[in-house]
Scaffold this active site. Structure first.
Site, PDB file in Angstrom:
ATOM      1  N   ASN A  75      51.665 -89.588 -37.236  1.00 38.02           N
ATOM      2  CA  ASN A  75      52.748 -90.547 -37.443  1.00 38.02           C
ATOM      3  C   ASN A  75      52.954 -90.587 -38.962  1.00 38.02           C
ATOM      4  O   ASN A  75      52.126 -91.134 -39.693  1.00 38.02           O
ATOM      5  CB  ASN A  75      52.321 -91.918 -36.885  1.00 38.02           C
ATOM      6  CG  ASN A  75      53.440 -92.929 -36.917  1.00 38.02           C
ATOM      7  OD1 ASN A  75      54.401 -92.779 -37.656  1.00 38.02           O
ATOM      8  ND2 ASN A  75      53.287 -93.989 -36.132  1.00 38.02           N
ATOM      9  N   GLU A 121      49.653 -94.932 -29.331  1.00 34.76           N
ATOM     10  CA  GLU A 121      49.582 -94.178 -30.595  1.00 34.76           C
ATOM     11  C   GLU A 121      48.269 -93.408 -30.714  1.00 34.76           C
ATOM     12  O   GLU A 121      48.238 -92.305 -31.265  1.00 34.76           O
ATOM     13  CB  GLU A 121      49.753 -95.121 -31.790  1.00 34.76           C
ATOM     14  CG  GLU A 121      51.184 -95.589 -31.966  1.00 34.76           C
ATOM     15  CD  GLU A 121      51.406 -96.230 -33.311  1.00 34.76           C
ATOM     16  OE1 GLU A 121      51.186 -95.580 -34.332  1.00 34.76           O
ATOM     17  OE2 GLU A 121      51.800 -97.414 -33.331  1.00 34.76           O
ATOM     18  N   ASN A 140      57.585-100.620 -36.075  1.00 39.26           N
ATOM     19  CA  ASN A 140      58.121-100.827 -34.719  1.00 39.26           C
ATOM     20  C   ASN A 140      57.164-101.815 -34.084  1.00 39.26           C
ATOM     21  O   ASN A 140      56.091-101.441 -33.597  1.00 39.26           O
ATOM     22  CB  ASN A 140      58.054 -99.543 -33.891  1.00 39.26           C
ATOM     23  CG  ASN A 140      59.153 -98.544 -34.202  1.00 39.26           C
ATOM     24  OD1 ASN A 140      60.179 -98.486 -33.540  1.00 39.26           O
ATOM     25  ND2 ASN A 140      58.917 -97.728 -35.227  1.00 39.26           N
ATOM     26  N   LYS A 189      49.916 -91.976 -41.090  1.00 36.99           N
ATOM     27  CA  LYS A 189      49.408 -93.303 -40.699  1.00 36.99           C
ATOM     28  C   LYS A 189      47.909 -93.285 -40.395  1.00 36.99           C
ATOM     29  O   LYS A 189      47.424 -92.463 -39.614  1.00 36.99           O
ATOM     30  CB  LYS A 189      50.182 -93.800 -39.478  1.00 36.99           C
ATOM     31  CG  LYS A 189      49.876 -95.225 -39.040  1.00 36.99           C
ATOM     32  CD  LYS A 189      50.861 -95.619 -37.937  1.00 36.99           C
ATOM     33  CE  LYS A 189      50.690 -97.036 -37.441  1.00 36.99           C
ATOM     34  NZ  LYS A 189      51.720 -97.354 -36.401  1.00 36.99           N
ATOM     35  N   CYS A 217      53.597 -99.446 -40.569  1.00 35.28           N
ATOM     36  CA  CYS A 217      53.471-100.478 -39.537  1.00 35.28           C
ATOM     37  C   CYS A 217      52.111-101.166 -39.500  1.00 35.28           C
ATOM     38  O   CYS A 217      51.819-101.986 -40.354  1.00 35.28           O
ATOM     39  CB  CYS A 217      53.846 -99.899 -38.174  1.00 35.28           C
ATOM     40  SG  CYS A 217      54.137-101.224 -36.979  1.00 35.28           S
ATOM     41  N   GLU A 237      59.608 -96.782 -39.479  1.00 33.62           N
ATOM     42  CA  GLU A 237      58.635 -95.884 -38.831  1.00 33.62           C
ATOM     43  C   GLU A 237      59.328 -95.162 -37.667  1.00 33.62           C
ATOM     44  O   GLU A 237      60.153 -95.760 -36.972  1.00 33.62           O
ATOM     45  CB  GLU A 237      57.496 -96.754 -38.276  1.00 33.62           C
ATOM     46  CG  GLU A 237      56.495 -96.013 -37.405  1.00 33.62           C
ATOM     47  CD  GLU A 237      55.545 -96.975 -36.654  1.00 33.62           C
ATOM     48  OE1 GLU A 237      55.974 -98.066 -36.226  1.00 33.62           O
ATOM     49  OE2 GLU A 237      54.368 -96.606 -36.489  1.00 33.62           O
TER      50      GLU A 237
HETATM   51  N1  CDT Z   1      53.884 -99.310 -34.548  1.00 38.20           N
HETATM   52  C1  CDT Z   1      52.868-100.170 -34.746  1.00 38.20           C
HETATM   53  O1  CDT Z   1      51.925 -99.885 -35.472  1.00 38.20           O
HETATM   54  N2  CDT Z   1      52.959-101.343 -34.110  1.00 38.20           N
HETATM   55  C2  CDT Z   1      51.904-102.296 -34.143  1.00 38.20           C
HETATM   56  C3  CDT Z   1      51.845-103.037 -32.874  1.00 38.20           C
HETATM   57  C4  CDT Z   1      50.536-103.629 -32.703  1.00 38.20           C
HETATM   58  S1  CDT Z   1      50.247-104.026 -31.063  1.00 38.20           S
HETATM   59  C5  CDT Z   1      49.411-102.668 -30.449  1.00 38.20           C
HETATM   60  C6  CDT Z   1      52.016-103.283 -35.294  1.00 38.20           C
HETATM   61  O2  CDT Z   1      51.007-103.506 -35.969  1.00 38.20           O
HETATM   62  O3  CDT Z   1      53.043-103.898 -35.500  1.00 38.20           O
END
Ligand code: CDT
Length: 314
Positions: A110, A146, A197, A127, A172, A47
């Protein structure tokens, strides 16, 4: 004839805020070269693979925000990826921040694309399950903005024909939601590719890093098993300007088993031969949806988002 594809999960180590696109693309190209040497026909990048994970930074100046977005793909700096795809006959998956004008209105998403071996884009995904918050949150150890910088994706969860199989994408946080995989499962998906990420620590609690790593695999393995599909989950990992991201990029078989996994927090390639025909067994037996699903009992899933407690008066 089997439908076996050699796939490379191309984990990226950290991308610092100051690192420019050309330097990042050179790292991606080095991974493509490695993948080619190992016989990969498809390489999966994370991502937001072209920049640091910028949603951790609170910004008010839209011009500053827009520095992190791509207005076209391919662009001058990303064209070498498409050239390498053609040169090696290797498809790729890439996540990036997309700024686009549609019907006169500017949108930011995204986004991830799926590129076939000829270098043509076959699919685009935006996303849908955006995590985090819109405004600065002083109660968090770090920000996850985000919801401030991106709109909710408007393309759904389609699948695309590629390599004589059916491919889907998500990004993600989407992997934590069974609905993501099931919507693609209902279209017969055989390989879901996704990048992530994910901070190693929770900004709102002392949740242990090993529990967070467990949730990462748990979500992807469940999605694979319950829909009898390959899942390729690829991290951006390591320390980005003081912010730790987990690794653990994995290639997961339709049985839910891990077929290959990265072990560092750096640029690293995990490779597996993925036979799409392995999807058949689960799809024809325990997860034969047509025979076993009971949609007359699933109405709440699309009728409501939050929890509605039952009336307990009697
Ligand atoms: N990039 C991304 O979606 N990261 C989220 C972090 C969650 S915490 C706000 C994830 O689900 O891994």
């Amino acid at each position: 004839m089997t439908r076996t594809i050699t796939v490379g999960a191309a984990q990226l180590g950290p991308i610092q805020k100051a690192e420019d696109r050309v330097s990042v693309v050179n790292r991606l190209l080095a991974l493509m070269e490695k993948a080619h040497a190992r016989g990969c026909q498809l390489i999966v990048f994370p991502e937001l693979a072209l920049t640091t994970f910028f949603p951790r930074y609170y910004m008010e100046d839209q011009a500053e925000v827009d520095e992190w977005f791509e207005t076209s793909i391919p662009s001058n700096s990303t064209q070498p990826l498409f050239d390498a795809a053609q040169r090696y006959g290797m498809g790729f998956h890439l996540g990036y921040a997309e700024k686009v004008k549609e019907e006169g209105i500017t949108h930011r998403y995204n986004t991830a694309i799926l590129v076939e071996q000829s270098g043509n884009v076959v699919g685009k995904y935006r996303k849908i399950h955006l995590p985090g918050h819109v405004e600065f949150d002083s109660d968090r150890a770090f920000q996850h903005l985000e919801k401030r910088y991106f709109e909710i994706g408007n393309l759904g969860f389609p699948v695309w024909k590629m390599f004589d199989g059916l491919f889907g994408m998500c990004i993600c946080n989407d992997r934590r939601w069974p609905e993501t995989f099931r919507v693609m499962g209902l279209q017969g998906v055989e390989m879901v590719v996704l990048g992530y990420n994910t901070p190693t620590v929770n900004s709102q609690s002392d949740e242990a890093p090993h529990v967070r790593a467990f949730h990462n695999l748990l979500s992807m393995q469940a999605g694979a098993y319950q829909n009898s599909t390959w899942v390729i989950g690829v991290a951006k990992a390591g320390n980005e300007d003081g912010h730790e991201l987990m690794g653990g990029s994995a290639i997961i078989a339709p049985s839910g088993e891990v077929a290959a996994q990265c072990v560092t927090l750096e640029d690293e390639l995990a490779v597996a031969d993925c036979n799409l025909d392995q999807c058949h067994f689960g799809k024809q037996t325990v997860f034969d949806f047509a025979r076993h699903r009971r949609i007359e009992h699933y109405g709440l899933i699309t009728e409501q988002t939050g929890v509605v407690l039952p009336d307990m008066e009697h």
